[in-house]
Design an enzyme around this catalytic site. Structure first.
Site, PDB file in Angstrom:
ATOM      1  N   CYS A   2      35.233  44.115  52.476  1.00 11.14           N
ATOM      2  CA  CYS A   2      34.074  43.499  51.837  1.00 11.14           C
ATOM      3  C   CYS A   2      33.019  44.577  51.692  1.00 11.14           C
ATOM      4  O   CYS A   2      32.405  45.003  52.666  1.00 11.14           O
ATOM      5  CB  CYS A   2      33.547  42.336  52.667  1.00 11.14           C
ATOM      6  SG  CYS A   2      32.068  41.563  51.952  1.00 11.14           S
ATOM      7  N   GLU A 103      35.474  42.025  44.765  1.00 15.66           N
ATOM      8  CA  GLU A 103      36.571  42.961  44.953  1.00 15.66           C
ATOM      9  C   GLU A 103      36.914  43.561  43.597  1.00 15.66           C
ATOM     10  O   GLU A 103      36.511  43.033  42.549  1.00 15.66           O
ATOM     11  CB  GLU A 103      37.805  42.271  45.542  1.00 15.66           C
ATOM     12  CG  GLU A 103      37.617  41.684  46.920  1.00 15.66           C
ATOM     13  CD  GLU A 103      37.446  42.713  48.029  1.00 15.66           C
ATOM     14  OE1 GLU A 103      37.474  43.929  47.736  1.00 15.66           O
ATOM     15  OE2 GLU A 103      37.278  42.297  49.190  1.00 15.66           O
TER      16      GLU A 103
END
Length: 223
Positions: A2, A103
């Site tokens: 993340c 992402e």
């Protein structure tokens, strides 16, 4: 992993959704659609049994680890009980509330960003570890990381790691100081939301630029 997330509601909005209407606030962070490491962001945690929402630096490096261990923005769930993370797992558990995270897929130079969020669009309660307090030389001594785990199911098409996200009730247990480090790690493994709780859409490449912000960052784009 993340490396960016969408925290586009106020800290008070997230706390209210979590049921923390009586929390002590020491947060001046503005909502942000493109949160990046190296910034101060609101975390929910317990301090002497009192609910607190404090701005904490996103990045962590233990004071003794300078020149030995790199600055981290994430902590792997499978390593939470090792020497480096164990003290934070025992005394520094926190929640980073958000609306989603980002992402990237594809080849270098042509990477496609994706916004990942809960299907029901309720807040994500991402597990975090933090050192609350002051620092001496390096700001990251008093910082936080997001706990991540292996991705599974359809999420592997987006990335092989993902933040560990819990429902509100389980996230509240994560913060319970009576929970041992081992019990907290087991809770995270056992109650993490499965891939089918999430969905994702492509977003524009504006999110690639640190400091770029605004609602358009998180909007879906056509294929």
């Amino acid at each position: 992993m993340c490396g960016r997330f969408d925290q586009s509601q106020t800290a008070r909005d997230y706390a209210k959704a979590f049921g923390w209407t009586d929390a002590v606030f020491d947060s001046e962070s503005e909502p942000a659609f493109n949160v990046s490491p190296g910034t101060y962001r609101p975390l929910m945690h317990l301090q002497d049994g009192v609910r607190h929402v404090d701005d904490v630096f996103w990045s962590y490096q233990a004071r003794w680890a300078k020149d030995k261990v790199p600055v981290c923005i994430n902590a792997r769930m499978e390593k939470l009980t090792n020497r480096y993370w164990r003290s934070l797992l025992k005394n520094g558990r926190a929640i980073a509330a958000a609306d989603g995270w980002y992402e990237w897929t594809g080849e270098k130079g042509h990477k496609q960003p994706w916004h990942i969020h809960r299907k029901d669009r309720t807040p994500l309660y991402m597990l975090a570890l933090a050192h609350f307090g002051s620092f001496t030389e390096n700001r990251a001594e008093a910082g936080f990381v997001i706990v991540t785990d292996d991705a599974s199911g359809g999420m592997l098409d987006i990335h092989d790691r993902r933040p560990v996200v819990l429902d509100a009730a389980d996230a509240a247990l994560w913060l319970d100081p009576d929970l041992s480090a081992e019990q907290a790690a087991e809770l995270a493994r056992r109650t993490a939301l499965p891939p089918e709780a999430f969905e994702w859409h492509k977003v524009g490449t504006a999110v690639n630029r640190v400091g770029t912000d605004g609602p358009r960052i998180a909007l879906p784009i056509e294929d």
